[in-house]
Design a protein around this motif. Structure first.
Motif, PDB file in Angstrom:
ATOM      1  N   GLU A   1      -2.737  -3.228  -6.172  1.00 13.15           N
ATOM      2  CA  GLU A   1      -3.849  -3.210  -5.357  1.00 13.15           C
ATOM      3  C   GLU A   1      -4.551  -4.421  -5.327  1.00 13.15           C
ATOM      4  O   GLU A   1      -5.184  -4.729  -4.235  1.00 13.15           O
ATOM      5  CB  GLU A   1      -4.872  -2.180  -6.098  1.00 13.15           C
ATOM      6  N   GLN A   2      -4.454  -5.465  -6.041  1.00 10.40           N
ATOM      7  CA  GLN A   2      -5.123  -6.645  -6.076  1.00 10.40           C
ATOM      8  C   GLN A   2      -4.580  -7.384  -5.089  1.00 10.40           C
ATOM      9  O   GLN A   2      -5.134  -8.110  -4.126  1.00 10.40           O
ATOM     10  CB  GLN A   2      -5.172  -7.362  -7.512  1.00 10.40           C
TER      11      GLN A   2
ATOM     12  N   ARG B   1      -5.471  -6.375  -1.542  1.00  8.31           N
ATOM     13  CA  ARG B   1      -6.818  -6.712  -1.321  1.00  8.31           C
ATOM     14  C   ARG B   1      -6.872  -8.309  -0.782  1.00  8.31           C
ATOM     15  O   ARG B   1      -7.431  -8.722   0.287  1.00  8.31           O
ATOM     16  CB  ARG B   1      -7.881  -6.533  -2.401  1.00  8.31           C
TER      17      ARG B   1
ATOM     18  N   ASP C   1       0.234  -1.217 -10.875  1.00 10.44           N
ATOM     19  CA  ASP C   1      -0.529  -0.445  -9.732  1.00 10.44           C
ATOM     20  C   ASP C   1      -1.902  -1.401  -9.762  1.00 10.44           C
ATOM     21  O   ASP C   1      -2.178  -1.480  -8.684  1.00 10.44           O
ATOM     22  CB  ASP C   1      -0.924   1.131 -10.290  1.00 10.44           C
ATOM     23  N   ARG C   2      -2.278  -1.804 -10.740  1.00  9.79           N
ATOM     24  CA  ARG C   2      -3.610  -2.711 -10.494  1.00  9.79           C
ATOM     25  C   ARG C   2      -3.238  -3.921  -9.898  1.00  9.79           C
ATOM     26  O   ARG C   2      -3.959  -4.464  -8.904  1.00  9.79           O
ATOM     27  CB  ARG C   2      -4.212  -2.933 -12.000  1.00  9.79           C
ATOM     28  N   ARG C   3      -2.141  -4.719 -10.316  1.00 10.20           N
ATOM     29  CA  ARG C   3      -1.773  -5.866  -9.268  1.00 10.20           C
ATOM     30  C   ARG C   3      -1.476  -5.561  -8.037  1.00 10.20           C
ATOM     31  O   ARG C   3      -1.852  -6.464  -7.223  1.00 10.20           O
ATOM     32  CB  ARG C   3      -0.587  -6.419 -10.366  1.00 10.20           C
TER      33      ARG C   3
ATOM     34  N   ARG D   1       3.200   1.045 -15.988  1.00 11.98           N
ATOM     35  CA  ARG D   1       2.769   1.668 -14.320  1.00 11.98           C
ATOM     36  C   ARG D   1       1.417   1.347 -14.070  1.00 11.98           C
ATOM     37  O   ARG D   1       1.193   0.702 -12.967  1.00 11.98           O
ATOM     38  CB  ARG D   1       2.973   3.163 -14.401  1.00 11.98           C
ATOM     39  N   HIS D   2       0.268   1.471 -15.085  1.00  9.28           N
ATOM     40  CA  HIS D   2      -1.023   1.002 -14.704  1.00  9.28           C
ATOM     41  C   HIS D   2      -1.130  -0.348 -14.518  1.00  9.28           C
ATOM     42  O   HIS D   2      -1.916  -0.900 -13.807  1.00  9.28           O
ATOM     43  CB  HIS D   2      -1.930   1.700 -15.933  1.00  9.28           C
ATOM     44  N   GLN D   3      -0.479  -1.188 -15.361  1.00  8.19           N
ATOM     45  CA  GLN D   3      -0.496  -2.642 -14.989  1.00  8.19           C
ATOM     46  C   GLN D   3       0.011  -2.931 -13.469  1.00  8.19           C
ATOM     47  O   GLN D   3      -0.737  -3.751 -12.815  1.00  8.19           O
ATOM     48  CB  GLN D   3       0.148  -3.402 -16.005  1.00  8.19           C
TER      49      GLN D   3
ATOM     50  N   GLN E   1       0.689  -1.206   0.117  1.00  4.60           N
ATOM     51  CA  GLN E   1       0.160  -0.024   0.089  1.00  4.60           C
ATOM     52  C   GLN E   1       0.930   1.267   0.003  1.00  4.60           C
ATOM     53  O   GLN E   1       0.404   2.305  -0.613  1.00  4.60           O
ATOM     54  CB  GLN E   1      -0.986   0.003   1.070  1.00  4.60           C
TER      55      GLN E   1
END
Length: 82
Positions: free
Chosen positions: A65-66, A69, A61-63, A57-59, A44
């Motif tokens: 975050e996943q 969780r 960032d998504r991973r 970066r966007h890939q 985090q």
């Protein structure tokens, strides 16, 4: 290790991302709630250096975050029997 991310002209430092993903994989496999919590916090608050030829970066960032969780779920509780 390519981690399945696209490599971009400018992106996150691949070695840094690979290291935190390896730590997250260890934590996901662990039943130790303290380890899971520590790695979740690390995910985090992670900040990666940008490099020429780095992960998208966007890939990433998504991973990240996943994974955070997934580490939030309590493995210790197990199934609830009624």
């Amino acid at each position: 290790m390519t981690a399945g991310f696209m490599v971009m002209m400018r992106g996150y430092d691949m070695a840094e991302v690979d290291r935190i993903l390896a730590r997250a994989a260890q934590a996901l496999a662990s039943a130790d709630p303290q380890l899971r919590s520590a790695i979740r916090h690390e995910l985090q608050t992670a900040r990666f250096r940008e490099r020429l030829r780095g992960y998208a970066r966007h890939q990433v960032d998504r991973r990240i975050e996943q994974l955070a969780r997934e580490l939030s779920t309590d493995r210790e509780s197990g199934p609830t029997w009624t």
